[in-house]
Design an enzyme around this catalytic site. Structure first.
Site, PDB file in Angstrom:
ATOM      1  N   HIS A   1       0.903  -1.148  -0.115  1.00  0.00           N
ATOM      2  CA  HIS A   1       0.058   0.003   0.024  1.00  0.00           C
ATOM      3  C   HIS A   1       0.898   1.388   0.072  1.00  0.00           C
ATOM      4  O   HIS A   1       1.678   1.511   0.950  1.00  0.00           O
ATOM      5  CB  HIS A   1      -0.978   0.144   1.149  1.00  0.00           C
ATOM      6  CG  HIS A   1      -1.982   0.866   1.268  1.00  0.00           C
ATOM      7  ND1 HIS A   1      -1.736   2.329   1.113  1.00  0.00           N
ATOM      8  CD2 HIS A   1      -3.287   0.737   1.313  1.00  0.00           C
ATOM      9  CE1 HIS A   1      -2.879   2.809   1.217  1.00  0.00           C
ATOM     10  NE2 HIS A   1      -4.144   2.024   1.076  1.00  0.00           N
TER      11      HIS A   1
ATOM     12  N   LYS B   1     -13.688   7.066  -6.678  1.00  0.00           N
ATOM     13  CA  LYS B   1     -13.159   8.392  -7.258  1.00  0.00           C
ATOM     14  C   LYS B   1     -13.922   8.781  -8.412  1.00  0.00           C
ATOM     15  O   LYS B   1     -14.038  10.163  -8.618  1.00  0.00           O
ATOM     16  CB  LYS B   1     -11.706   8.181  -7.512  1.00  0.00           C
ATOM     17  CG  LYS B   1     -11.065   9.343  -8.046  1.00  0.00           C
ATOM     18  CD  LYS B   1      -9.344   9.132  -8.181  1.00  0.00           C
ATOM     19  CE  LYS B   1      -8.582  10.030  -9.004  1.00  0.00           C
ATOM     20  NZ  LYS B   1      -8.626   9.643 -10.375  1.00  0.00           N
TER      21      LYS B   1
END
EC number: 4.1.1.31
Length: 1003
Positions: free
Chosen positions: A190, A646
């Site tokens: 990540h 998004k």
């Protein structure tokens, strides 16, 4: 002085940032909780005391007192119980120079990380208490409590099986599910895992010492005092450790970081998980057969996910596989050595099975040196002698693995081992597969059982071998869809310039791909020099073939296609696989599972149509692997939470994913295909994060059927897997949720009026979100100026770039992770809630009576309850006053009017969402239903405020210098010093670290 914290727009901290007495109510509520209460307050007091002690010992006296005063002024409830204006805090920060600002950022970061350790301990306690409670109160379980709608505590196996028994779930139905149970957790690297591995190690050390300290009794004053001193020493060492990465981590650094959790926690936790399942099953369903040991396994993207990361090459993936096998071999060597010490059984006092004795004779012929060395010592101890041969084979396997790592995937396999002068000439002496190793262990176990003996360490090792094999975790390859079409376009232009693949439409592409898949001749000429990107794309498939030859198909059998749009995206990968020998369409054989990743809302809506065409294509269908007792073809399919959020906002994204799951499962059922859904969840709510238990229970009924795959992203690995009990807590809750969702049917997802309502809410939410994020021409400038997104890119925390290579700096080039990271730092947290309030409001304007229906949905529909719960948690972390300070202090003058308009839009949406969420939940304050979480958020929210002020001041000064000529740096605000850009950047990055620790998630 460098600090300028007054609001240029004249605003000051108020309302949501004011210290409120409601936190006292939260603390009182926590006192009544099963875990927490007085113990929680004692632990908080201990952490505070340790923190203060370290600051006083490590900082100059005046500086330490100012830092402690900052903390005091930011506390939700002061010792004297009075609310305090933030003016004093502002004044204190204004008088700081850069060195004090850096000390403050480090101090508050340390504080939050200590609190995080404390909360992990509380989570461990809660899990352990739930186990005890489930054993003591199984007879009081009410099976008719609607667990899918209202349960907030994770179920244990014991609670789950008792509930199923009382619901009259037939043993045969449960056994069928358990035998096909398939849970896969995939670790990823990540980019917002912000904490250094070195610091994580110190955190584990502190956690261990805190646990030891709590275990001391009143009579062990000396021991407690010693541990207390060790704690202070460890935290002081931590204070003197650099929190920031000094260099960008390599992919192999990220591999090492991920492997740590397997080495330190999961290798030993998985057998415990199986034992807990076995015990619980025996209590409620004694006649039901246990699931296979591998009902829960692991995958990894670390070292194999090449989507947008040029650092992940074929050589890196090859070395990653070797590293993983080396780790497993080391653990197996250690375990076998322990078994050899334990199994000291003499033939004088116990019989041994004939097959074991026969195997010893074969081993004597193959390993004369080992026999000569060990035969005298273990003459009458056959198990020890056998395990000595096992150790030798493991040692030879280690040698071969090291040679493979050094030689690379292109080196021929023949002769590698024999080139080592210390190794035998016969390559077959090492373990060629994990099956050979497992066979030796089973031989020993069978012999023991034949003489009425058991050996728990041997059973544990066999469980570990079943779960991890030699590969530890399957490596999923991930690549963006256009890389495959570009490669095939280049090849086709070389072969026939008049019929280039890139010039074909979708229908023509599918026709050409199917034709090429059915021909036996190779497509790609072996001697042609291709462009670097095409060469790398093709080499990935060649590497996969070599990996499977050497490590077995388990090491790397999944290929994820990101940004999947069409049928051709999947057929392209099959064709490239055929070229590498991974797929034989004529024989209906494939050693690779091709997995489409549908990410945008449009692609999620189109997914059923794409998969329908593929399922109706015999060539494709015949290449799917077979699973289950019915031998159904299996299709794995991945759903992307990040980009859809998004693209369309939180509410729309979640609804589209929910609908897609139902449609895809219906499609699969009609076509006789088993479906395994792969959920690409992130750490934050804006990327699908949140409590896994509630998220799994909220999945549409009938879509799991005992199969699920979930990403576990680097940011959350520490919070889930850093400690053994935390790992078991997560593994057991995920497992019970999958079983419960699969067996306890819920028809509420099919309620037409509810679906119609959600469709309207999703459309309105998407429209409002896109109007701000995609249609407002000033939003990109707003995001870049009022969040630390540019500085975040300077953090050396990932091998992957923050932006895609699109040639532009618009939102489409920005990855979803830094998008969420930036909004979190400035306390907007916009991706996780924006648009929800307007959608709810418009529905109520059209029909005020819909509030009753919304409350019903919240009470009864797991999906809707999960949505509102996530929005509520996110809203509780928003601080619009502090966010306003970012806008007025960091926004450029020429954007002032536009930025004020954007802020007003966000603030109005927040107010609307906040009010309606409270109306739906029937609460007075956010998180009233979860006092422990409410207290945690209250404590963090207020204590983060000083870091926000510090960050804004440092960003403002840093950006002012960045706008000046390189050699021209103005002195700071009156303190006589000139600060370099690197010094200011370091200070800003430290505040990013601190806020990330305080928020407990970033992107």
């Amino acid at each position: 002085m460098i600090m300028t914290v007054s609001d240029p727009g004249g605003s000051s901290m108020s309302s949501s940032s004011a210290i409120t007495p409601e936190s006292e109510q939260a603390m009182a509520a926590v006192n009544d909780a099963p875990v927490g209460g007085q113990l929680l307050q004692q632990r908080l007091a201990l952490v505070e005391d340790l923190w203060q002690t370290v600051l006083r010992s490590e900082c100059p006296a005046e500086q330490a007192e100012r830092l402690l005063r900052m903390k005091q002024l930011s506390d939700p409830v002061l010792p004297e119980g009075n609310a305090v204006s933030s003016d004093a805090l502002v004044s204190l920060i204004r008088d700081m120079d850069l060195s004090e600002a850096i000390a403050a950022a480090r101090a508050f970061s340390l504080y939050f990380q200590l609190v995080n350790i404390l909360e992990q301990r509380i989570e461990e306690d809660g899990y352990l208490e739930s186990i005890v409670r489930s054993q003591d109160t199984a007879e009081q379980i009410n099976p008719f409590t609607p667990p899918l709608a209202t349960q907030t505590e994770p179920a244990t196996f014991r609670e789950l099986f008792e509930r199923l028994r009382r619901l009259n779930v037939p043993p045969a139905q449960l056994e069928t599910l358990l035998q096909e149970l398939d849970i896969r957790l995939v670790f990823t690297a990540h980019p917002t895992e912000i904490v250094r591995h070195t610091v994580r190690h110190k955190q584990r050390r502190v956690a261990s010492l805190l646990q030891q300290l709590e275990a001391q009794t009143e009579s062990s004053t000396f021991e407690a005092g010693t541990i207390r001193l060790q704690l202070e020493e460890e935290i002081r060492l931590w204070w003197r450790t650099d929190e920031l990465h000094q260099f960008k981590p390599s992919v192999l650094d990220e591999v090492d970081y991920a492997l740590h959790y397997f080495q330190q926690v999961l290798f030993d936790a998985m057998p415990q998980l199986r034992r807990r399942l076995s015990s619980a099953l025996a209590s409620s369903y004694p006649d039901v057969q246990l699931p296979p040991s591998s009902f829960c396994t692991f995958g990894s993207w670390v070292g194999s996910d090449r989507d947008g990361n040029p650092s992940v090459t074929t050589d890196i993936t090859w070395r990653t596989a070797c590293y993983q096998r080396q780790l497993m071999l080391e653990r197996y060597v250690s375990a076998v050595q322990g078994l050899r010490d334990q199994l000291s059984i003499s033939m004088q006092w116990s019989q041994v099975s004939a097959p074991l004795l026969e195997s010893l004779e074969m081993d004597r012929l193959r390993f004369p040196e080992v026999y000569e060395e060990r035969a005298t010592r273990y003459r009458l101890e056959p198990y020890r002698l056998k395990l000595s041969f096992v150790l030798e084979r493991l040692r030879l396997t280690q040698i071969r693995n090291q040679q493979l790592a050094e030689a690379g995937w292109r080196a021929p396999a023949d002769g590698l081992l024999s080139s080592n002068p210390e190794a035998p000439q016969s390559e077959s002496l090492h373990y060629g597969s994990v099956a050979e190793f497992r066979s030796d262990l089973e031989l020993i176990r069978t012999s023991l059982v034949s003489t009425d003996l058991t050996c728990e360490p041997l059973d544990t090792l066999l469980t570990q071998v079943h779960i991890f094999g030699f590969s530890l975790a399957g490596l999923d390859i991930r690549q963006e869809s256009t890389r495959h079409s570009d490669a095939l376009d280049e090849v086709s232009r070389y072969l026939n310039p008049d019929q280039a693949y890139g010039d074909l439409n979708e229908q023509e592409r599918v026709q050409w791909l199917l034709q090429e898949l059915q021909t036996r001749r190779p497509l790609i000429p072996p001697s042609v020099s291709w462009s670097p990107t095409t060469e790398e794309t093709v080499d990935v498939f060649r590497t996969l073939h070599r990996l499977q030859d050497e490590f077995g198909s388990r090491i790397c059998r999944t290929y994820v296609i990101s940004m999947s749009h069409s049928v051709s995206d999947l057929l392209e990968v099959l064709l490239l696989s055929k070229e590498a020998g991974l797929v034989e369409p004529s024989a209906g054989h494939a050693d690779l599972l091709v997995v489409p990743l549908f990410e945008t809302v449009e692609d999620l809506q189109r997914a059923p149509e794409v998969m329908e065409e593929l399922f109706q294509t015999p060539l494709y269908r015949n290449l799917l692997p077979r699973v289950g007792s019915q031998g159904q073809p299996l299709q794995e399919l991945m759903l992307g939470y990040s980009d859809s959020n998004k693209d369309s906002g939180f509410l729309s994204s979640n609804w589209e994913i929910h609908k897609a799951q139902i449609a895809l499962q219906d499609l699969a059922a009609r076509n006789g295909v088993a479906l395994r859904l792969f959920h690409g969840r992130g750490g934050s709510v804006g990327r699908g994060g949140g409590p896994a238990y509630q998220a799994i229970l909220a999945q549409p009924s009938g879509t799991l059927q005992g199969r699920i795959k979930i990403t576990e992203q680097g940011e959350v690995l520490a919070s889930k897997y850093s400690l053994p009990e935390l790992a078991l807590y997560n593994l057991e809750t995920v497992s019970t949720a999958v079983v419960q969702n699969s067996l306890v049917t819920n028809q509420l997802d099919a309620t037409p009026s509810w679906n119609d309502l959600m469709a309207r809410l999703a459309r309105c939410s998407r429209r409002h979100y896109r109007a701000l994020v995609h249609d407002n021409p000033d939003l990109v400038a707003f995001f870049e100026q009022v969040t630390p997104i540019e500085e975040i890119s300077k953090l050396q925390i990932s091998s992957r770039p923050a932006r895609r290579k699109t040639g532009t700096r618009d939102l489409s080039s920005l990855r979803a992770i830094p998008w969420v990271f930036g909004w979190t730092q400035s306390r907007f947290l916009l991706p996780s809630w924006f648009g929800v309030g307007t959608a709810l409001h418009e529905e109520l304007v059209n029909d005020p009576d819909q509030m009753s229906l919304l409350r019903t949905l919240h009470q009864r529909w797991p999906f809707f309850r999960m949505l509102i719960s996530k929005v509520e948690m996110t809203l509780s972390k928003v601080d619009l006053d502090l966010a306003r300070h970012y806008v007025t202090s960091l926004g450029s003058a020429d954007h002032r009017q536009a930025f004020d308009g954007i802020y007003t839009t966000i603030a109005e949406e927040y107010s609307l969402t906040h009010r309606l969420v409270l109306e739906i939940t029937g609460q007075e304050r956010l998180l009233d239903a979860d006092p422990a979480l409410q207290l945690s958020v209250d404590l963090r929210n207020r204590t983060i405020v000083p870091l926000g002020f510090l960050q804004v001041a440092l960003l403002r000064r840093l950006r002012d210098q960045n706008r000046q000529p390189p050699m021209s740096e103005s002195p700071s605000d009156g303190d006589g010093r000139t600060y370099s850009r690197s010094e200011l950047l370091r200070g800003a990055l430290l505040t990013i670290n601190g806020i990330a620790a305080g928020m407990r998630n970033t992107g």
